[in-house]
Design a protein around this motif. Structure first.
Motif, PDB file in Angstrom:
ATOM      1  N   GLY A 179       0.782  -1.234   0.000  1.00  0.00           N
ATOM      2  CA  GLY A 179       0.000   0.000   0.000  1.00  0.00           C
ATOM      3  C   GLY A 179       0.810   1.278   0.000  1.00  0.00           C
ATOM      4  N   LEU A 180       2.118   1.192  -0.227  1.00  0.00           N
ATOM      5  CA  LEU A 180       2.972   2.376  -0.245  1.00  0.00           C
ATOM      6  C   LEU A 180       2.758   3.139  -1.551  1.00  0.00           C
ATOM      7  CD1 LEU A 180       5.789   3.350   1.432  1.00  0.00           C
ATOM      8  CD2 LEU A 180       6.675   2.806  -0.796  1.00  0.00           C
ATOM      9  N   LEU A 181       2.502   4.430  -1.460  1.00  0.00           N
ATOM     10  CA  LEU A 181       2.290   5.262  -2.647  1.00  0.00           C
ATOM     11  C   LEU A 181       3.629   5.543  -3.329  1.00  0.00           C
ATOM     12  CD1 LEU A 181       0.282   6.893  -4.376  1.00  0.00           C
ATOM     13  CD2 LEU A 181       0.731   8.832  -2.871  1.00  0.00           C
ATOM     14  N   VAL A 182       3.677   5.307  -4.639  1.00  0.00           N
ATOM     15  CA  VAL A 182       4.892   5.491  -5.436  1.00  0.00           C
ATOM     16  C   VAL A 182       4.506   6.264  -6.694  1.00  0.00           C
ATOM     17  CG1 VAL A 182       6.769   4.326  -6.659  1.00  0.00           C
ATOM     18  CG2 VAL A 182       5.772   3.262  -4.620  1.00  0.00           C
ATOM     19  N   ARG A 183       5.353   7.209  -7.075  1.00  0.00           N
ATOM     20  CA  ARG A 183       5.113   7.903  -8.341  1.00  0.00           C
ATOM     21  C   ARG A 183       6.404   7.946  -9.142  1.00  0.00           C
ATOM     22  NH1 ARG A 183       5.189  12.289  -4.712  1.00  0.00           N
ATOM     23  NH2 ARG A 183       6.726  13.854  -5.308  1.00  0.00           N
ATOM     24  N   LEU A 184       6.248   7.965 -10.447  1.00  0.00           N
ATOM     25  CA  LEU A 184       7.367   8.026 -11.371  1.00  0.00           C
ATOM     26  C   LEU A 184       7.292   9.356 -12.101  1.00  0.00           C
ATOM     27  CD1 LEU A 184       9.759   6.389 -12.521  1.00  0.00           C
ATOM     28  CD2 LEU A 184       8.178   5.498 -14.241  1.00  0.00           C
ATOM     29  N   GLU A 185       8.412  10.076 -12.130  1.00  0.00           N
ATOM     30  CA  GLU A 185       8.451  11.400 -12.742  1.00  0.00           C
ATOM     31  C   GLU A 185       9.487  11.453 -13.854  1.00  0.00           C
ATOM     32  OE1 GLU A 185       9.441  14.009  -9.511  1.00  0.00           O
ATOM     33  OE2 GLU A 185       7.497  13.743  -8.540  1.00  0.00           O
ATOM     34  N   HIS A 186       9.192  12.286 -14.849  1.00  0.00           N
ATOM     35  CA  HIS A 186      10.122  12.551 -15.953  1.00  0.00           C
ATOM     36  C   HIS A 186       9.939  14.004 -16.367  1.00  0.00           C
ATOM     37  CE1 HIS A 186      12.599  11.883 -19.455  1.00  0.00           C
ATOM     38  NE2 HIS A 186      11.634  12.348 -20.233  1.00  0.00           N
ATOM     39  N   ASP A 187      11.043  14.742 -16.441  1.00  0.00           N
ATOM     40  CA  ASP A 187      11.006  16.163 -16.811  1.00  0.00           C
ATOM     41  C   ASP A 187      10.046  16.964 -15.938  1.00  0.00           C
ATOM     42  OD1 ASP A 187      12.920  15.924 -18.807  1.00  0.00           O
ATOM     43  OD2 ASP A 187      11.437  15.597 -20.393  1.00  0.00           O
ATOM     44  N   GLY A 188      10.012  16.651 -14.633  1.00  0.00           N
ATOM     45  CA  GLY A 188       9.181  17.393 -13.696  1.00  0.00           C
ATOM     46  C   GLY A 188       7.702  17.034 -13.716  1.00  0.00           C
ATOM     47  N   ARG A 189       7.334  16.034 -14.513  1.00  0.00           N
ATOM     48  CA  ARG A 189       5.928  15.622 -14.607  1.00  0.00           C
ATOM     49  C   ARG A 189       5.757  14.221 -14.027  1.00  0.00           C
ATOM     50  NH1 ARG A 189       6.779  15.185 -19.762  1.00  0.00           N
ATOM     51  NH2 ARG A 189       5.277  13.500 -19.941  1.00  0.00           N
ATOM     52  N   VAL A 190       4.628  13.990 -13.391  1.00  0.00           N
ATOM     53  CA  VAL A 190       4.281  12.649 -12.929  1.00  0.00           C
ATOM     54  C   VAL A 190       3.780  11.876 -14.141  1.00  0.00           C
ATOM     55  CG1 VAL A 190       2.778  11.288 -11.449  1.00  0.00           C
ATOM     56  CG2 VAL A 190       3.717  13.440 -10.606  1.00  0.00           C
ATOM     57  N   ILE A 191       4.447  10.754 -14.454  1.00  0.00           N
ATOM     58  CA  ILE A 191       4.038   9.955 -15.613  1.00  0.00           C
ATOM     59  C   ILE A 191       3.359   8.652 -15.205  1.00  0.00           C
ATOM     60  CG2 ILE A 191       5.717  10.998 -17.161  1.00  0.00           C
ATOM     61  CD1 ILE A 191       7.444   8.476 -16.816  1.00  0.00           C
ATOM     62  N   ALA A 192       3.486   8.273 -13.930  1.00  0.00           N
ATOM     63  CA  ALA A 192       2.800   7.082 -13.408  1.00  0.00           C
ATOM     64  C   ALA A 192       2.721   7.205 -11.899  1.00  0.00           C
ATOM     65  CB  ALA A 192       3.536   5.813 -13.798  1.00  0.00           C
ATOM     66  N   GLU A 193       1.662   6.629 -11.344  1.00  0.00           N
ATOM     67  CA  GLU A 193       1.477   6.665  -9.896  1.00  0.00           C
ATOM     68  C   GLU A 193       0.655   5.453  -9.494  1.00  0.00           C
ATOM     69  OE1 GLU A 193       0.799  10.303  -7.000  1.00  0.00           O
ATOM     70  OE2 GLU A 193      -1.050   9.824  -8.092  1.00  0.00           O
ATOM     71  N   GLY A 194       0.984   4.901  -8.342  1.00  0.00           N
ATOM     72  CA  GLY A 194       0.238   3.752  -7.848  1.00  0.00           C
ATOM     73  C   GLY A 194       0.694   3.356  -6.464  1.00  0.00           C
ATOM     74  N   ARG A 195       0.084   2.296  -5.962  1.00  0.00           N
ATOM     75  CA  ARG A 195       0.440   1.759  -4.639  1.00  0.00           C
ATOM     76  C   ARG A 195       0.984   0.355  -4.800  1.00  0.00           C
ATOM     77  NH1 ARG A 195      -1.019   4.796  -0.373  1.00  0.00           N
ATOM     78  NH2 ARG A 195      -2.457   6.485  -0.821  1.00  0.00           N
ATOM     79  N   THR A 196       1.927   0.019  -3.945  1.00  0.00           N
ATOM     80  CA  THR A 196       2.494  -1.322  -3.989  1.00  0.00           C
ATOM     81  C   THR A 196       1.416  -2.350  -3.660  1.00  0.00           C
ATOM     82  OG1 THR A 196       3.258  -1.077  -1.707  1.00  0.00           O
ATOM     83  CG2 THR A 196       4.857  -0.607  -3.453  1.00  0.00           C
ATOM     84  N   ASP A 197       1.525  -3.504  -4.300  1.00  0.00           N
ATOM     85  CA  ASP A 197       0.548  -4.573  -4.074  1.00  0.00           C
ATOM     86  C   ASP A 197       0.865  -5.324  -2.776  1.00  0.00           C
ATOM     87  OD1 ASP A 197       2.666  -6.319  -4.686  1.00  0.00           O
ATOM     88  OD2 ASP A 197       1.892  -6.817  -6.666  1.00  0.00           O
ATOM     89  N   ASP A 198       0.169  -6.421  -2.531  1.00  0.00           N
ATOM     90  CA  ASP A 198       0.357  -7.157  -1.279  1.00  0.00           C
ATOM     91  C   ASP A 198       1.731  -7.807  -1.166  1.00  0.00           C
ATOM     92  OD1 ASP A 198      -0.164  -9.060  -3.218  1.00  0.00           O
ATOM     93  OD2 ASP A 198      -1.532 -10.224  -1.981  1.00  0.00           O
ATOM     94  N   ASP A 199       2.475  -7.842  -2.273  1.00  0.00           N
ATOM     95  CA  ASP A 199       3.843  -8.345  -2.251  1.00  0.00           C
ATOM     96  C   ASP A 199       4.859  -7.193  -2.300  1.00  0.00           C
ATOM     97  OD1 ASP A 199       5.689 -10.478  -2.133  1.00  0.00           O
ATOM     98  OD2 ASP A 199       5.970 -10.421  -4.302  1.00  0.00           O
ATOM     99  N   GLY A 200       4.382  -5.949  -2.116  1.00  0.00           N
ATOM    100  CA  GLY A 200       5.260  -4.780  -2.112  1.00  0.00           C
ATOM    101  C   GLY A 200       5.769  -4.365  -3.478  1.00  0.00           C
ATOM    102  N   ARG A 201       5.069  -4.769  -4.533  1.00  0.00           N
ATOM    103  CA  ARG A 201       5.561  -4.548  -5.896  1.00  0.00           C
ATOM    104  C   ARG A 201       4.673  -3.628  -6.722  1.00  0.00           C
ATOM    105  NH1 ARG A 201       9.507  -8.395  -7.190  1.00  0.00           N
ATOM    106  NH2 ARG A 201       9.642 -10.060  -5.656  1.00  0.00           N
ATOM    107  N   ILE A 202       5.334  -2.961  -7.648  1.00  0.00           N
ATOM    108  CA  ILE A 202       4.677  -2.254  -8.745  1.00  0.00           C
ATOM    109  C   ILE A 202       5.431  -2.682  -9.993  1.00  0.00           C
ATOM    110  CG2 ILE A 202       4.397  -0.029  -9.889  1.00  0.00           C
ATOM    111  CD1 ILE A 202       3.853   1.207  -7.184  1.00  0.00           C
ATOM    112  N   LYS A 203       4.699  -3.017 -11.042  1.00  0.00           N
ATOM    113  CA  LYS A 203       5.361  -3.419 -12.284  1.00  0.00           C
ATOM    114  C   LYS A 203       4.529  -2.968 -13.467  1.00  0.00           C
ATOM    115  CE  LYS A 203       3.519  -7.975 -11.410  1.00  0.00           C
ATOM    116  NZ  LYS A 203       3.816  -9.336 -11.056  1.00  0.00           N
TER     117      LYS A 203
END
Length: 99
Positions: A18-42
């Motif tokens: 459930g940890l919130l994670v975001r991916l940024e490029h050139d100062g913009r958020v290009i992806a955002e989500g929460r880790t799954d029950d195994d702590g993963r985002i893919k």
């Protein structure tokens, strides 16, 4: 090109669900989500260039010295896979380029 991350809670020895994670490029958020029950985002596809992955650790760990962890990395091979794991505790964190 694909990106994934895996967050482990070093205090509990369990995945950080459930940890919130975001991916940024050139100062913009290009992806955002929460880790799954195994702590993963893919499955994110950021493309080539310099990126930042930002972990909202303050919301996950209530008493932490690091309210967020920011890891900046460079994608040089648009056809490659980039895995950026995070080992997390209230007063320390570690990362590396995974496979």
């Amino acid at each position: 090109m694909s990106f994934s991350t895996h967050v482990l809670d070093a205090v509990t020895g369990r995945p950080a669900e459930g940890l919130l994670v975001r991916l940024e490029h050139d100062g913009r958020v290009i992806a955002e989500g929460r880790t799954d029950d195994d702590g993963r985002i893919k499955g994110w596809n950021p493309g080539a260039g310099v990126h930042r992955v930002v972990f909202d650790t303050g919301a996950y760990l209530k008493d932490t010295f690091y309210p967020e962890v920011v890891i900046t990395f460079t994608v040089t091979d648009p056809g490659g896979h980039y895995h950026v794991p995070l080992l997390l505790s209230p007063y320390a964190y570690s990362t590396y380029r995974g496979s």
